[in-house]
Design a protein around this motif. Sequence first.
Motif, mmCIF file in Angstrom:
data_model
loop_
_atom_site.group_PDB
_atom_site.id
_atom_site.type_symbol
_atom_site.label_atom_id
_atom_site.label_comp_id
_atom_site.label_asym_id
_atom_site.label_seq_id
_atom_site.Cartn_x
_atom_site.Cartn_y
_atom_site.Cartn_z
ATOM 1 N N TYR A 151 36.785 36.594 38.713
ATOM 2 C CA TYR A 151 38.191 37.025 38.107
ATOM 3 C C TYR A 151 38.503 38.084 37.105
ATOM 4 C CZ TYR A 151 38.213 32.303 40.344
ATOM 5 O OH TYR A 151 38.181 31.271 41.265
ATOM 6 N N SER A 152 37.946 38.064 35.998
ATOM 7 C CA SER A 152 38.212 38.846 35.071
ATOM 8 C C SER A 152 36.974 38.745 34.001
ATOM 9 C CB SER A 152 39.464 38.920 34.373
ATOM 10 O OG SER A 152 39.334 37.908 33.513
ATOM 11 N N LEU A 153 36.860 39.882 33.089
ATOM 12 C CA LEU A 153 35.897 39.906 32.173
ATOM 13 C C LEU A 153 35.801 38.596 31.297
ATOM 14 C CD1 LEU A 153 33.556 41.504 30.788
ATOM 15 C CD2 LEU A 153 35.052 42.631 29.367
ATOM 16 N N LEU B 209 37.475 46.790 37.461
ATOM 17 C CA LEU B 209 36.776 45.760 37.948
ATOM 18 C C LEU B 209 36.903 45.400 39.316
ATOM 19 C CD1 LEU B 209 36.329 43.343 34.920
ATOM 20 C CD2 LEU B 209 35.203 45.434 35.441
ATOM 21 N N ARG B 210 35.726 44.847 39.913
ATOM 22 C CA ARG B 210 35.710 44.454 41.387
ATOM 23 C C ARG B 210 35.099 43.164 41.288
ATOM 24 N NH1 ARG B 210 38.143 48.468 41.316
ATOM 25 N NH2 ARG B 210 37.959 50.365 42.589
ATOM 26 N N GLU B 211 35.463 42.250 42.399
ATOM 27 C CA GLU B 211 34.720 40.888 42.368
ATOM 28 C C GLU B 211 33.173 41.400 42.849
ATOM 29 O OE1 GLU B 211 36.478 38.147 45.042
ATOM 30 O OE2 GLU B 211 34.652 36.892 45.105
ATOM 31 N N GLY B 212 32.311 40.667 42.217
ATOM 32 C CA GLY B 212 30.831 40.964 42.333
ATOM 33 C C GLY B 212 30.280 41.966 41.595
ATOM 34 N N ASP B 213 31.104 42.661 40.546
ATOM 35 C CA ASP B 213 30.404 43.421 39.629
ATOM 36 C C ASP B 213 29.805 42.579 38.679
ATOM 37 O OD1 ASP B 213 31.810 45.575 40.263
ATOM 38 O OD2 ASP B 213 33.367 45.917 38.703
#
Length: 494
Positions: free
Chosen positions: A224-226, A257-261
């Motif tokens: 979702y997010s950092l 940011l990307r999902e999977g980062d």
Amino acid sequence: MAKTNLSNHLFLLAATTSVVALLVGFAPPEADKTTYALDVPLQIPSQDSIQLSAINNQLSIQIPSSERHRNIGIDSADLENNAPSSSDSAFNITTIRNLPNADLEFDTTVDQRDGANYKTYTKVIKAGDSIYRILSSHGVSDSDIYEISMSDKKPQELTVMQPGQTLSFELKESGNKVEVNKLILQKSLLEQVVFNAKDGDFHKERFVRTPEIVQVYKEVSIKYSLSLDGLEAGIDQSILNQLSNIFAWDIDFALDLREGDTFSLLYEEKLLDGKLIGFGNILAAQFVNNGKTFQAVRFETSRGSHYYTPDGLSMRKAFIRTPVEFSRISSSFNPKRLHPIFKTARPHRGVDYAASTGTPIKASGDGKIIFKGKQNGYGNVVIINHGRGYTTLYGHMSRFVRSLKRGSKVKQGQVIGYVGQTGYATGPHLHYEFRINGKHQNPVTVKLPNDIPMTKKDLKRYLPYAQQMMSSLRSYHSHEYAQKLAKLKLTSKK
Ligand SMILES: [Zn+2]
């Protein structure tokens, strides 16, 4: 016999103060707060074995004797009515006095030795509290307070107590005389200042504890997010903030940011007596954003502690990428742009960031203002010289920061003006130009120079340390995480 009397006496004092605390705790807020003294003829073996508890206005005193436990129930209604009742013993209840509200803030314990009462009061400091007011309200004489403040040699602490600190003081009461025996200011979990009475003087001592520092490893996959994923993984927000500051020059955490980062990090936790009391620094971190890997190691040089790539380049760049919080890029950098109607060359030598009027504009790097004023198409414009051949330009401002003049030095991130649409502009935006040796570059893609590099001497110390930190970061990686990274490296090579 003497021992029993003493014990009984202790019991009464303990009961009195604790009853106050208990009743206050359970009474509705608007109820009248009254102190009661209980005169109970009981045999009490030792002070330690008295237990007081209160449930639903019922005060219970439990006195374990060698053979059995005795319970005395006192209903608070009985206390109000001055009507003694007991399941076990007869006792008298006397109302002593109405308690001033201020006293309710104090936790109290009582002790008796050498024929005097020693009462300890503990209070969490609030805004507006002063040492004079606190002590004098407990009957401490002005001269005693003066002696304490005289012993509070530089740095003075009692006159500058901060809200949230805890003050406790032990008063010795014999007859009508009230003296301060000991005073402790707990400044933080780690720092305590103690004032001990000695021959009419006070002796000040400082005790500082050092927390144990442990290294913690965490790795997170972004969904979702950092913040959301980091907190879910048990990482404190302050550490997440550190992390986003370290990589702020490389990753835009709001947009990139990307999902999977994924990210992994090694940071410090501070423990006191095995309990977590705070956080230290991130020692090393890795962030894989959209298939690109960024790594940072904290290192101390003569210029302070900063983060560097494993090769020793500063993570902090000499410039921030975007000098304004914008909603969208309304016009891109295009040196070959043609006029839509006349088809003549009409290059756009900067980038336009659409933002509402009044949005602050920041200097993208340290430098010196070389122009501030009006220029035809640009409207209100500021130009900054950053040295090493770099200049930046900020156009269409609604207004400037007034204190800044031509020649003023500015720091990276310092606000220099506000978004507007002065000059040729169809809507509020910042026109931003980035020049290297006079040549216009695309501000969005230009390779930003690193900050001042570390000295050769520091670098020699740093390189082996960085290698060690990166390898310890790797050694913590879970199997799953390592596989994910290998996969990412494979796809980014394609
Ligand atoms: Zn423009």
